[in-house]
Enzyme design. Structure first.
Site, short mmCIF file in Angstrom:
data_model
loop_
_atom_site.label_atom_id
_atom_site.label_comp_id
_atom_site.label_asym_id
_atom_site.label_seq_id
_atom_site.Cartn_x
_atom_site.Cartn_y
_atom_site.Cartn_z
N LYS A 192 0.87 -1.19 0.00
CA LYS A 192 0.00 0.00 0.00
C LYS A 192 0.90 1.23 0.00
O LYS A 192 1.77 1.38 0.86
CB LYS A 192 -0.89 0.00 1.24
CG LYS A 192 -2.03 0.98 1.17
CD LYS A 192 -3.12 0.56 0.20
CE LYS A 192 -4.31 -0.09 0.87
NZ LYS A 192 -5.21 -0.73 -0.10
N GLN A 195 -14.95 28.33 8.57
CA GLN A 195 -15.54 29.63 8.20
C GLN A 195 -15.33 30.64 9.32
O GLN A 195 -14.94 31.80 9.08
CB GLN A 195 -17.05 29.45 7.96
CG GLN A 195 -17.41 28.75 6.65
CD GLN A 195 -17.53 27.24 6.76
OE1 GLN A 195 -16.86 26.61 7.58
NE2 GLN A 195 -18.35 26.64 5.92
N THR A 252 -2.85 -5.65 0.86
CA THR A 252 -2.33 -4.28 1.00
C THR A 252 -3.13 -3.55 2.07
O THR A 252 -2.61 -2.68 2.77
CB THR A 252 -2.39 -3.52 -0.35
OG1 THR A 252 -3.75 -3.32 -0.71
CG2 THR A 252 -1.67 -4.28 -1.44
N HIS A 263 -9.03 17.26 5.65
CA HIS A 263 -9.67 16.40 6.64
C HIS A 263 -8.69 15.39 7.25
O HIS A 263 -7.90 14.78 6.54
CB HIS A 263 -10.83 15.64 6.00
CG HIS A 263 -11.86 16.54 5.38
ND1 HIS A 263 -12.56 17.47 6.12
CD2 HIS A 263 -12.29 16.68 4.11
CE1 HIS A 263 -13.39 18.13 5.32
NE2 HIS A 263 -13.24 17.67 4.09
N ARG A 308 -11.63 18.00 17.13
CA ARG A 308 -11.11 17.42 15.89
C ARG A 308 -9.84 18.16 15.52
O ARG A 308 -9.50 19.18 16.12
CB ARG A 308 -12.15 17.56 14.75
CG ARG A 308 -12.40 19.02 14.37
CD ARG A 308 -13.27 19.18 13.13
NE ARG A 308 -13.37 20.59 12.76
CZ ARG A 308 -13.96 21.05 11.68
NH1 ARG A 308 -14.53 20.23 10.83
NH2 ARG A 308 -13.99 22.35 11.42
O1 LIG Z 1 -15.15 23.73 9.24
C1 LIG Z 1 -15.97 23.08 8.54
N1 LIG Z 1 -16.80 23.74 7.71
C2 LIG Z 1 -17.71 23.10 6.91
O2 LIG Z 1 -18.46 23.75 6.14
C3 LIG Z 1 -17.74 21.70 6.98
N2 LIG Z 1 -18.48 20.76 6.34
C4 LIG Z 1 -18.06 19.55 6.78
O3 LIG Z 1 -18.51 18.45 6.37
N3 LIG Z 1 -17.08 19.69 7.70
C5 LIG Z 1 -16.86 21.03 7.85
N4 LIG Z 1 -15.99 21.73 8.61
#
Ligand SMILES: O=c1[nH]c(=O)c2[nH]c(=O)[nH]c2[nH]1
Length: 303
Positions: free
Chosen positions: A14, A224, A59, A252, A176
């Site tokens: 992998k 945001q 893998t 992510h 997170r």
């Molecule tokens: O900070 C985030 N804004 C989003 O608009 C969003 N959408 C999502 O699925 N995760 C997140 N995280």
């Protein structure tokens, strides 16, 4: 009649397992970030010639092993790869060797208000600075910016309170990883440009520092909101800047489920996905701004 062929050199595994390990024993987190490729060598002729997978360690298993081993920490890429090599060659006696490779991405702590931050990091290697000058008639516009300023906070970020429908699978979280590569551009006020009173180098360093502080300082309810916090800092400190535009991928980091291997994972081992990614773009401007003319034309990816 088909000709007799023999199997030459072969290996499989992998590639590019993106693993991020956060050590959070204390409030001062440590980050280790690797891109690991695992490939096994040995006698795999039955798999190739007969479709017999009896010796093919998947893998997928190799990937899982990388993440499971990260639970104990990485140490150094060399030690981590040596652990993998030893494991695969001792666990499966037909695996006689292999190739394990890692890239390590280095992070530094963000300096916020003169102090190293406990859980906010900026990737070493740093950003690209950019500038655009547009002249239209008597007006001169200056837009400065940066791209690829990669930052990460290992806690103090969540995402909750969003609408849910039958396609929603995302779980709400109040802890997170938040990571992005900031692209930001800011336009200077026309009068300030015309008067020649801007020290562009000093302003650049200051805006960058304020963006980093804005990213670090407060709990983030969403990327945001963090963009707004960053913009507010810059516009408060720099009256000669009229507007700021951001384009930021939400990089992510998914918590890896290590329970099948009998391991817990209290937000320590993450899969750093490269795509798809959230793409959060926003412009912030003062209430009354100088007319931007067509200064933004040709700048891609901004609203
Ligand atoms: O900070 C985030 N804004 C989003 O608009 C969003 N959408 C999502 O699925 N995760 C997140 N995280």
């Amino acid at each position: 009649m088909s000709s007799k062929i023999v199997l030459g050199k072969n290996q499989y595994g992998k590639a590019e397992n993106r693993v991020v390990k956060i050590t959070r024993d204390t409030d001062r987190h440590e980050i280790e970030d690797l891109n690991v490729t695992s490939q096994l060598r040995g006698d795999f002729s039955a798999a190739h010639f007969e479709g017999d997978n009896g010796r093919v360690v998947p893998t997928d298993t190799q990937k899982n092993t990388v993440y499971a081993f990260a639970r104990d920490g990485i140490g150094s890429p060399e030690e981590f790869l040596l652990r993998l090599a030893k494991h695969f060659t001792s666990e499966f006696d037909w695996v006689t060797g292999g190739r394990w490779e890692a890239e390590q991405y280095a992070w530094e702590r963000i300096i916020a208000n003169g102090k190293e931050h406990d859980h906010s990091f900026v990737r070493k290697g740093q950003e690209v600075r950019n500038a655009v000058v547009v002249r239209e008639g008597d007006s001169t516009y200056v837009i400065s910016g940066l791209s690829d300023l990669t930052v990460l906070k290992s806690t103090q970020s969540g995402f909750e309170g969003y609408p849910k429908d039958k396609y929603t699978t995302l779980q709400e979280t109040s802890d997170r990883i938040l990571a992005t590569a900031v692209s930001a551009r800011w336009r200077y006020n026309n009068d300030a440009v015309a008067e020649g009173r801007i020290d562009y180098n000093a302003a650049y360093e200051s805006v960058k520092a304020l963006l980093l502080e804005g990213f670090s300082e407060q709990y983030s309810k969403a990327l945001q909101e963090t963009l707004y916090q960053m913009a507010q800092k810059v516009l408060d400190a720099h009256p000669e800047i009229d507007e700021l535009r951001f384009s930021t991928p939400n990089k992510h980091h998914f918590v890896v489920d290590l329970s099948p291997f009998g391991l817990d994972n209290p937000n320590e081992v993450f899969f750093a996905a490269d795509r798809p990614y959230g793409l959060i773009e926003a412009n912030f401007e003062r209430d009354l701004i100088s007319d931007p003319g067509n200064a933004w034309d040709g700048i891609a990816g901004f609203c």
